[in-house]
Design an enzyme around this catalytic site. Sequence first.
Site, PDB file in Angstrom:
ATOM      1  N   THR A  61      86.343 -19.150  16.648  1.00  0.00           N
ATOM      2  CA  THR A  61      86.100 -20.217  15.670  1.00  0.00           C
ATOM      3  C   THR A  61      86.640 -19.780  14.314  1.00  0.00           C
ATOM      4  O   THR A  61      86.812 -18.585  14.070  1.00  0.00           O
ATOM      5  CB  THR A  61      84.587 -20.546  15.547  1.00  0.00           C
ATOM      6  OG1 THR A  61      84.415 -21.627  14.638  1.00  0.00           O
ATOM      7  CG2 THR A  61      83.771 -19.361  15.069  1.00  0.00           C
ATOM      8  N   ASN A  89      84.970 -21.121  11.679  1.00  0.00           N
ATOM      9  CA  ASN A  89      83.814 -21.505  10.874  1.00  0.00           C
ATOM     10  C   ASN A  89      82.874 -20.309  10.685  1.00  0.00           C
ATOM     11  O   ASN A  89      82.177 -19.896  11.603  1.00  0.00           O
ATOM     12  CB  ASN A  89      83.093 -22.668  11.571  1.00  0.00           C
ATOM     13  CG  ASN A  89      81.969 -23.239  10.740  1.00  0.00           C
ATOM     14  OD1 ASN A  89      81.214 -22.519  10.100  1.00  0.00           O
ATOM     15  ND2 ASN A  89      81.851 -24.556  10.767  1.00  0.00           N
ATOM     16  N   GLY A 139      80.130 -20.057   8.978  1.00  0.00           N
ATOM     17  CA  GLY A 139      78.721 -20.431   9.112  1.00  0.00           C
ATOM     18  C   GLY A 139      78.274 -20.387  10.563  1.00  0.00           C
ATOM     19  O   GLY A 139      77.171 -19.936  10.876  1.00  0.00           O
ATOM     20  N   LYS A 140      79.162 -20.834  11.478  1.00  0.00           N
ATOM     21  CA  LYS A 140      78.835 -20.810  12.909  1.00  0.00           C
ATOM     22  C   LYS A 140      78.728 -19.367  13.410  1.00  0.00           C
ATOM     23  O   LYS A 140      77.880 -19.044  14.236  1.00  0.00           O
ATOM     24  CB  LYS A 140      79.891 -21.572  13.721  1.00  0.00           C
ATOM     25  CG  LYS A 140      79.760 -23.082  13.610  1.00  0.00           C
ATOM     26  CD  LYS A 140      80.781 -23.788  14.473  1.00  0.00           C
ATOM     27  CE  LYS A 140      80.670 -25.307  14.343  1.00  0.00           C
ATOM     28  NZ  LYS A 140      81.692 -26.008  15.118  1.00  0.00           N
ATOM     29  N   GLU A 157      91.444 -29.659  18.451  1.00  0.00           N
ATOM     30  CA  GLU A 157      90.332 -30.542  18.829  1.00  0.00           C
ATOM     31  C   GLU A 157      90.874 -31.708  19.644  1.00  0.00           C
ATOM     32  O   GLU A 157      91.668 -32.503  19.146  1.00  0.00           O
ATOM     33  CB  GLU A 157      89.659 -31.117  17.580  1.00  0.00           C
ATOM     34  CG  GLU A 157      88.943 -30.090  16.746  1.00  0.00           C
ATOM     35  CD  GLU A 157      87.436 -30.151  16.902  1.00  0.00           C
ATOM     36  OE1 GLU A 157      86.907 -31.163  17.407  1.00  0.00           O
ATOM     37  OE2 GLU A 157      86.792 -29.175  16.538  1.00  0.00           O
ATOM     38  N   ASP A 163      81.017 -27.010  20.003  1.00  0.00           N
ATOM     39  CA  ASP A 163      81.348 -28.249  19.322  1.00  0.00           C
ATOM     40  C   ASP A 163      80.059 -28.977  18.986  1.00  0.00           C
ATOM     41  O   ASP A 163      79.088 -28.907  19.729  1.00  0.00           O
ATOM     42  CB  ASP A 163      82.257 -29.161  20.148  1.00  0.00           C
ATOM     43  CG  ASP A 163      82.882 -30.215  19.243  1.00  0.00           C
ATOM     44  OD1 ASP A 163      83.693 -29.843  18.385  1.00  0.00           O
ATOM     45  OD2 ASP A 163      82.512 -31.393  19.355  1.00  0.00           O
ATOM     46  N   SER A 164      80.078 -29.621  17.832  1.00  0.00           N
ATOM     47  CA  SER A 164      78.896 -30.353  17.384  1.00  0.00           C
ATOM     48  C   SER A 164      79.294 -31.746  16.964  1.00  0.00           C
ATOM     49  O   SER A 164      80.447 -31.995  16.601  1.00  0.00           O
ATOM     50  CB  SER A 164      78.268 -29.654  16.177  1.00  0.00           C
ATOM     51  OG  SER A 164      77.904 -28.344  16.524  1.00  0.00           O
TER      52      SER A 164
END
Length: 196
Positions: free
Chosen positions: A16, A18, A20-21, A43, A72-73
């Site tokens: 990832t 990200n 934060g993830k 994506e 995935d969110s």
Amino acid sequence: MIEIKEKTEKEIIFVTTNKGKIASAQKELENIKVLPIEAELIEPRSDDIREIAKQKVLQAYSIVKQPCIALDSGFFIPALNGFPRAYVNHMLDTIGIEGILKLMDGVENRACEFRSCLAYYDGEEMRLFESKSPGVIAEKSRGSDNENSWSDLWFIFIPRHFRKTMAEFDEEDFLEYNRVKEASGMKKFGEWYSGL
């Protein structure tokens, strides 16, 4: 005589960009070492977070050639026919949270829900771990950035059982939130993976 087994720490690759993830995974996967690999995954165009997570983990595996996870969110607002669904990043890049607040102006039903799907793939087996976090949309953006944040939606998302947005949470609130919410896909994966 009791035999003491030496416990070796399990590892998992998380592909990832990200941060934060990654921070969230490192917190939630207590006995598993998270090895972040920064790679941009394409994506797929889909409303289905399960399908997107599957496609992302297959891409991730083709890069690292080792067991890995991808996540995935989506964010779902029933009053807006589910919008923005899996298109959170596109929504944030275009109308932003101010745009969401405008769309929700005067709307009584402010219910919303984060949904996430973590996909694991080891070259043969694929496993999906899903979770939901219901809440409501605040009347205005509230709170400040913190290291736990992985989305601007935190400024307008008030989880069920709370009166604050997640961007207003302190450490105590996060502990309480983790106690009352459904186990995350990350947590469910951690329990399954630790048992392998």
